[in-house]
Design a protein around this motif. Structure first.
Motif, mmCIF file in Angstrom:
data_model
loop_
_atom_site.group_PDB
_atom_site.id
_atom_site.type_symbol
_atom_site.label_atom_id
_atom_site.label_comp_id
_atom_site.label_asym_id
_atom_site.label_seq_id
_atom_site.Cartn_x
_atom_site.Cartn_y
_atom_site.Cartn_z
ATOM 1 N N THR B 7 9.980 110.420 124.578
ATOM 2 C CA THR B 7 10.737 111.512 125.213
ATOM 3 C C THR B 7 12.205 111.474 124.817
ATOM 4 N N PHE B 8 12.665 110.285 124.430
ATOM 5 C CA PHE B 8 14.054 110.140 124.015
ATOM 6 C C PHE B 8 14.375 111.080 122.850
ATOM 7 N N ILE B 10 13.037 114.087 122.196
ATOM 8 C CA ILE B 10 12.815 115.531 122.397
ATOM 9 C C ILE B 10 14.088 116.350 122.163
ATOM 10 N N PRO B 11 15.219 115.996 122.781
ATOM 11 C CA PRO B 11 16.429 116.797 122.526
ATOM 12 C C PRO B 11 16.815 116.801 121.054
#
Lengths: 171, 181
Positions: B7-8, B10-11
């Motif tokens: 998830t780290f 995703i941005p």
């Protein structure tokens, strides 16, 4: 830090989703003049309804119902002429589409090349929901707090202290 | 970081995706292959609309595009009240040596059109009158000047909205014309 990034993604997903689902705030201003109107109120209502769906190509973000441009006036007249001829709303829209392209419609039609546009908000919404669920599930499992070397050393020291302090009392 | 957390990224991935889309659009704009101000004509590849128009010189006679079949043809919508039309007059004059040009006076009064032609020259082999803009609508005209290139079989091959500039003529029109021959 990561969490705030994810929340921004989530919120933007909601905003985009809500923006496409909610009806736009339609201005009440209109450019139509009295002599343009049709005598038949039913046809006139249909004409107004159609005019609100058609883009004025020279002003681009106004409907022909809102615009005072010359071309908008011509298009309003064309819509009314075709209505009087007895054409259906769909036939009129498709006739203007054949001349000016999809761009003349304020709402882009569902087609292969506009799929991304239509489905992206739903995609963002699902992504946002997924991320929220992920964060919440992780938050319910408390992570064990690791004991640092310093802590361990302090514990050892306390143990030693305790032992030496209590020795004389022990038989 | 002891543990890999997808998830780290995703941005980062979202940002890279947007950056790539923006970069491609910018490259298209800079190279001239993409112009957001030019609406693509839906009539490209279709036969030129056949809307009967009276001739400027003789309102009893009709402009017949069919009479010009067998050769490439330019159709130019213009008006005396249109400033960019004055600007493109020399370009049309120059082009008229290479290709027949039909003029269509868009929502203009005949006497004003005549005056315009006297002042800025007449590069046209024939001029039709579109007094109420109905022919313009059939062609998808949304402003004057607009120029269409018709191939010998009567199909629309190219459209340019706005005045013909040297750049537009050399980089687009001449290429399309060469493809035809």
């Amino acid at each position: 830090m990561i969490r705030s990034c994810l929340y921004i993604l989530l919120i933007s997903g909601f905003v985009i989703g809500a923006g496409t689902l909610m009806p736009p705030l339609v201005g009440t201003a209109t450019a139509i003049t009295a002599e343009e109107m049709l005598a038949d109120p039913l046809l006139e209502t249909r004409a107004r309804n159609l005019s609100q769906k058609l883009r004025c190509l020279v002003c681009q973000n106004q409907s022909i119902d809102d615009s005072d441009a010359d071309l908008a006036k011509d298009l309003r007249r064309e819509v009314r002429t075709q209505l009087v001829q007895g054409k259906t709303d769909e036939a009129i829209l498709s006739d203007l589409r054949a001349k000016y392209g999809d761009f003349v419609l304020l709402a882009p039609p569902m087609a292969k090349n506009t799929m991304a546009l239509w489905l992206a908000p739903i995609g963002f919404l699902l992504l946002g929901i997924g991320i929220t669920l992920g964060i919440r599930r992780r938050a319910t499992v408390p992570a064990p707090s690791p004991i640092s070397h310093a802590d361990r050393a302090q514990i050892e020291a306390l143990k030693q202290n305790h032992k030496t302090a209590s020795k004389p009392d022990q038989p | 970081m002891s543990r890999f957390r997808p998830t780290f990224f995703i941005p980062l991935i979202a940002f890279l995706g947007l950056a790539i889309i923006g970069g491609l659009a910018l490259q298209g704009t800079l190279s001239g292959s993409r112009n957001p101000n030019q609406l693509p004509s839906v009539l490209i590849g279709k036969p030129a609309p056949d809307v009967p128009l009276p001739l400027l010189q003789d309102s009893q006679a009709e402009l017949a595009l069919d009479a010009y079949r067998g050769q490439p043809l330019l159709v130019n919508f213009f008006a005396s009240w249109c400033a960019p039309c004055r600007a493109e007059a020399p370009a049309l004059e120059h082009l008229s040596n290479q290709i027949s040009i039909i003029g269509i006076a868009y929502k203009d009064r005949p006497q004003d059109t005549q005056k315009f032609l006297q002042q800025y020259g007449n590069p046209f082999v024939a001029i039709g009158r579109d007094d109420d803009g109905r022919a313009g609508m059939a062609w998808g005209v949304y402003g004057v000047p607009e120029t269409y290139l018709i191939d010998p079989s009567g199909q629309i091959k190219w459209r340019h909205a706005g005045p013909l500039t040297r750049d537009v003529i050399t980089s687009q029109l001449m290429q399309k014309l060469a493809e035809m021959q």
